[in-house]
Design a protein around this motif. Structure first.
Motif, PDB file in Angstrom:
ATOM      1  N   ASP A 162      26.248 -25.130  13.745  1.00 48.65           N
ATOM      2  CA  ASP A 162      26.571 -25.005  14.990  1.00 48.65           C
ATOM      3  C   ASP A 162      27.843 -24.424  15.388  1.00 48.65           C
ATOM      4  O   ASP A 162      29.053 -24.830  14.829  1.00 48.65           O
ATOM      5  CB  ASP A 162      26.892 -26.597  15.750  1.00 48.65           C
ATOM      6  CG  ASP A 162      26.488 -26.400  16.968  1.00 48.65           C
ATOM      7  OD1 ASP A 162      27.103 -25.594  17.794  1.00 48.65           O
ATOM      8  OD2 ASP A 162      26.100 -27.486  17.746  1.00 48.65           O
ATOM      9  N   ASP A 209      29.795 -24.245  17.707  1.00 47.78           N
ATOM     10  CA  ASP A 209      30.659 -25.183  18.299  1.00 47.78           C
ATOM     11  C   ASP A 209      31.921 -25.771  17.246  1.00 47.78           C
ATOM     12  O   ASP A 209      33.108 -25.970  17.740  1.00 47.78           O
ATOM     13  CB  ASP A 209      30.092 -26.487  18.924  1.00 47.78           C
ATOM     14  CG  ASP A 209      29.540 -26.288  20.152  1.00 47.78           C
ATOM     15  OD1 ASP A 209      29.651 -25.032  20.840  1.00 47.78           O
ATOM     16  OD2 ASP A 209      29.039 -27.190  21.021  1.00 47.78           O
ATOM     17  N   THR A 210      31.307 -26.023  16.042  1.00 48.13           N
ATOM     18  CA  THR A 210      32.391 -26.462  15.133  1.00 48.13           C
ATOM     19  C   THR A 210      33.425 -25.722  14.554  1.00 48.13           C
ATOM     20  O   THR A 210      34.194 -26.128  14.055  1.00 48.13           O
ATOM     21  CB  THR A 210      31.430 -27.154  13.844  1.00 48.13           C
ATOM     22  OG1 THR A 210      30.934 -25.819  13.197  1.00 48.13           O
ATOM     23  CG2 THR A 210      30.410 -27.895  14.198  1.00 48.13           C
ATOM     24  N   ARG A 236      21.529 -25.260  18.648  1.00 48.70           N
ATOM     25  CA  ARG A 236      21.140 -25.202  17.103  1.00 48.70           C
ATOM     26  C   ARG A 236      19.805 -25.552  16.750  1.00 48.70           C
ATOM     27  O   ARG A 236      19.322 -25.375  15.689  1.00 48.70           O
ATOM     28  CB  ARG A 236      22.124 -26.073  16.317  1.00 48.70           C
ATOM     29  CG  ARG A 236      21.911 -27.640  16.688  1.00 48.70           C
ATOM     30  CD  ARG A 236      23.269 -28.450  15.950  1.00 48.70           C
ATOM     31  NE  ARG A 236      23.252 -29.738  15.928  1.00 48.70           N
ATOM     32  CZ  ARG A 236      24.069 -30.436  16.479  1.00 48.70           C
ATOM     33  NH1 ARG A 236      25.041 -29.961  16.878  1.00 48.70           N
ATOM     34  NH2 ARG A 236      24.005 -31.832  16.520  1.00 48.70           N
ATOM     35  N   SER A 278      38.300 -29.981  21.035  1.00 50.30           N
ATOM     36  CA  SER A 278      38.591 -28.876  20.119  1.00 50.30           C
ATOM     37  C   SER A 278      37.261 -28.733  19.004  1.00 50.30           C
ATOM     38  O   SER A 278      36.587 -29.689  18.950  1.00 50.30           O
ATOM     39  CB  SER A 278      39.830 -29.323  19.481  1.00 50.30           C
ATOM     40  OG  SER A 278      39.561 -30.533  18.435  1.00 50.30           O
ATOM     41  N   CYS A 279      37.501 -27.697  18.329  1.00 50.74           N
ATOM     42  CA  CYS A 279      36.872 -27.633  17.071  1.00 50.74           C
ATOM     43  C   CYS A 279      37.190 -28.601  16.076  1.00 50.74           C
ATOM     44  O   CYS A 279      38.439 -29.189  16.313  1.00 50.74           O
ATOM     45  CB  CYS A 279      36.568 -26.509  16.514  1.00 50.74           C
ATOM     46  SG  CYS A 279      38.239 -25.712  16.309  1.00 50.74           S
ATOM     47  N   ASP A 280      36.625 -28.724  14.872  1.00 57.49           N
ATOM     48  CA  ASP A 280      37.182 -29.756  13.893  1.00 57.49           C
ATOM     49  C   ASP A 280      37.808 -28.775  12.715  1.00 57.49           C
ATOM     50  O   ASP A 280      37.039 -28.159  11.860  1.00 57.49           O
ATOM     51  CB  ASP A 280      36.040 -30.407  13.601  1.00 57.49           C
ATOM     52  CG  ASP A 280      36.463 -31.555  12.756  1.00 57.49           C
ATOM     53  OD1 ASP A 280      37.250 -31.551  11.897  1.00 57.49           O
ATOM     54  OD2 ASP A 280      35.742 -32.558  12.779  1.00 57.49           O
TER      55      ASP A 280
END
Lengths: 384, 137
Positions: free
Chosen positions: A180, A182-183, A266, A325-327
Motif C-alpha cells: 500500500d 500509504d505506508t 490495494r 503519518s506514514c510509518d
C-alpha cells in the motif's frame, strides 16, 4: 522497464501515444454543445490557450491573481468526461456563483465524515466479501472472474491490459504479497482519496472547496472561482489532479484531470494517467454526503466507471483530524509485500532511486511482477 | 474450531486456535493504513501476561506484553492496533493499561513466527475488555 510502465504510457512522457482502446470510448452526446465550446478541446487546443482570468479578493486594495482562463481545452483523452461536465454546466445555466458577501448561503458541510462501503469504488453494489479485501477475497476473485466487469466483485469494465494487471496483483495478494503506497508517505491522490476509510472534511468556500483526509498530506482543492483547466502545455500529473467546479443548486459539480493514476486501492485496479472524472457532490440529508462520481480512462476502462461514494457524519468523540503519518518502521520485501519492524527490531534496507513522476507506482511494480511470475508458473504447471 | 498447544522457543506456552476460515470474522477495517498480509487471519493467539509498554501513536499503536512461563522465561509479544483516535473511540486510554497491568490478550499472529499479532481483545484481570474495533463512545 517495469511491468506497469510497459503497459501504462504516461501522457507527460509519451504525448501523442494513442491507445487502441481509445476508439471505443466515444459515446454519443445527448446534449448538443456550442461549436465555440467544442472548438476549445482537441489536439490544437494547446496552442490556443484561453487568456487568464483575474481572481479578485474582496479585501480592498488586494492585488488580483492571474489564473487559467475558463475555456481552456482538454486533451483528447479527457474530451468525453469534459463534455459531460460542460453539458451539466449548460443545464445549470452556468451554475450559481457565490461571493464572500453571500458565503453564508452556501451548503454547510462542516463536520467529519467517513466513507462507507469498504475500500471499494462500487460500494453497496458488490458483495460484502468483495468489500473485505485481502488474500481470501483475492483468491475468490481469481476463481470467479475471468474478465471485468465481474458481477458481485468489481463493476469496472477493464481493458484487457488492465484486467491482466489486476489479475497479476490479485495473484500476488492471494499469496500474501500486498502493498500500500500509504505506508511510505505517498499521498492517496484522487480518485483514491475519496474511498480511504478514514475521517474526512468537506470545506466549501466561495472560491474553492477542500476535501481533507487523514492520510499523508491529503488536501484536495476544487476551484469554483471561475478559472478553467490548466493549459495542456503547462499541465503535469499531480496526485489530486486539476479540479474545477460549479454549484448546481446545493450540488458541487466537478471535473478533474491531469492525475497521476496508480492503484485505486490495494485490492482494486490501477488507473492510467489518462484518467479524468465527473463528480456531483451533495449533502443528501443532514448526516450524509454523496459523491456521485464517474471515472473515465481510455487506457484502463472500456466504459466509464460509475460509483456512488457515501459519507456518514461521524458523531463519536475523538474524531479530531490529526495528521496521519506514514510509518517509518515499514519497508517492502523483494517480492513487494509490506514488512515492518517490531518494537526493538532492526533491518538493513537497500534503497533504489525512483522516478518521482511515477513514485506512486514504484512499490506496485514489484507486486505486479511477483503476481505475473506466479501466474506464469501456474500456467506452466497446468500445461496451458 | 480446533485448538492446539504450541511450544515457543522460550518454552512459553500459549494457545493457537485455528479457525474454520477467516469468514468467522466480520469485515472490520483492521490495519487500514498498511496491508495486514503479514498476519495470519486464520489463527488466533492468546497470551496471558503483563503490560510492558503502551505505544499509543499514529498511524498504529503497539501494546507490548511480557509473558512469563512456569520456569520464569520471558517472551515479549507486540500487539498492533490502529492509532489513538480509533482506540479512544473504542474507549481505550493509556491509563487503562499502564505498565504492570495483568491481562489476557488475543490476536492474529504473524506468519513468520515472530512474537507479534494484531490486537483483537485484551481482558484485564478485573474482567474489563478492551476491543479496538468496538465503536462505542
Amino acid at each position: 522497464m517495469t511491468a506497469l510502465h510497459a503497459k501504462k504510457p504516461g501522457w507527460l512522457r509519451a504525448s501523442g501515444v494513442v491507445s487502441a482502446a481509445r476508439a471505443s470510448m466515444v459515446l454519443p452526446l445527448v446534449v448538443f454543445l456550442s461549436s465555440a465550446t467544442l472548438a476549445q478541446s482537441g489536439p490544437d487546443a494547446a496552442s490556443a490557450a484561453a487568456p487568464d482570468v483575474m481572481i479578485r479578493s474582496s479585501v480592498p486594495g488586494a492585488k488580483p491573481t492571474a489564473e487559467p482562463g475558463p475555456s481552456n481545452g482538454v486533451p483528447e483523452w479527457a474530451e468525453q468526461s469534459y463534455k459531460v461536465y460542460l453539458q451539466m454546466k449548460a443545464r445549470a445555466n452556468g451554475g450559481r456563483v457565490y461571493t464572500q458577501a453571500i458565503a453564508e448561503q452556501m451548503p454547510d458541510w462542516s463536520g467529519i465524515w467517513i466513507h462507507e462501503g469498504g475500500r471499494t469504488w462500487d460500494g453497496a453494489a458488490i458483495s460484502r466479501e468483495a468489500q473485505r479485501g485481502g488474500s481470501d477475497t483475492a483468491k475468490a476473485m481469481l476463481a470467479d472472474c475471468s474478465s471485468y466487469p465481474c458481477k458481485g466483485w468489481l463493476l469496472a469494465a477493464l481493458t484487457p491490459d488492465y484486467a491482466l494487471l489486476l489479475r497479476e496483483k490479485l495473484a500476488a495478494v492471494a499469496h500474501d504479497v500486498e502493498w500500500d503506497p500509504d505506508t511510505v508517505c505517498i499521498p492517496p491522490g484522487f480518485p483514491r482519496t475519496m474511498i480511504e476509510p478514514f475521517g474526512r472534511e468537506f470545506i466549501d468556500t466561495p472560491q474553492e472547496t477542500w476535501t481533507i483526509g487523514f492520510v499523508n498530506n491529503d488536501i484536495r482543492r476544487i476551484y469554483t472561482d471561475g478559472r478553467g483547466h490548466v493549459p495542456q502545455d503547462e499541465a503535469y500529473p499531480t496526485f489530486d489532479g486539476d479540479s474545477i467546479g460549479f454549484w448546481d443548486g446545493n450540488t458541487l459539480v466537478v471535473h478533474t484531470l491531469y492525475m497521476r493514476g496508480g492503484e485505486l486501492q490495494r485490492d482494486l485496479p490501477s488507473l492510467s494517467q489518462e484518467v479524468s472524472t465527473v463528480e456531483r457532490i451533495t449533502m443528501t440529508d443532514a448526516n450524509t454526503i454523496v459523491d456521485d462520481a464517474t471515472i473515465y480512462d481510455p487506457l484502463a476502462l472500456r466504459e466509464p466507471w460509475h460509483g456512488v461514494q457515501k459519507f456518514a457524519r461521524m458523531t463519536q468523540r475523538h474524531n479530531a483530524m490529526n495528521a496521519f503519518s506514514c510509518d517509518v518502521n515499514i519497508y517492502q520485501t523483494p517480492e513487494g509485500a509490506t514488512a515492518f519492524l517490531l518494537p526493538g527490531g532492526s533491518a538493513n534496507i537497500t534503497l533504489h532511486y525512483e522516478d518521482l513522476n511515477d513514485e506512486q507506482n514504484y512499490g506496485l511494480d514489484k507486486v505486479y511482477a511477483y503476481g505475473a511470475k506466479i501466474l506464469k508458473e501456474q500456467q506452466a504447471a497446468s500445461g496451458k | 474450531m480446533s485448538a492446539q498447544r504450541v511450544d515457543s522457543p522460550l518454552r512459553t506456552r500459549f494457545v493457537v486456535v485455528a479457525l474454520a476460515g477467516a469468514l468467522s470474522f466480520p469485515a472490520l477495517p483492521v490495519l487500514a493504513h498498511h496491508s495486514a498480509s503479514q498476519f495470519d487471519n486464520s489463527k488466533v493467539v492468546t497470551i496471558k501476561g503483563v503490560v510492558k509498554e503502551f505505544q499509543d501513536s499514529n498511524p498504529h499503536s503497539w501494546l507490548i506484553v511480557e509473558a512469563v512461563d512456569a520456569h520464569g522465561a520471558v517472551t515479549t509479544w507486540s500487539f498492533e492496533a490502529e492509532g489513538p483516535e480509533v482506540l479512544l473511540r473504542a474507549g481505550i486510554r493509556r491509563s487503562d493499561l499502564p505498565p504492570g497491568t495483568s491481562l489476557t490478550i488475543t490476536g492474529h499472529p504473524m506468519r513468520d513466527g515472530r512474537t507479534a499479532a494484531t490486537w483483537l481483545k485484551a481482558t484485564r484481570a478485573d474482567g474489563k475488555v478492551f476491543d479496538p474495533e468496538q465503536r462505542g463512545d
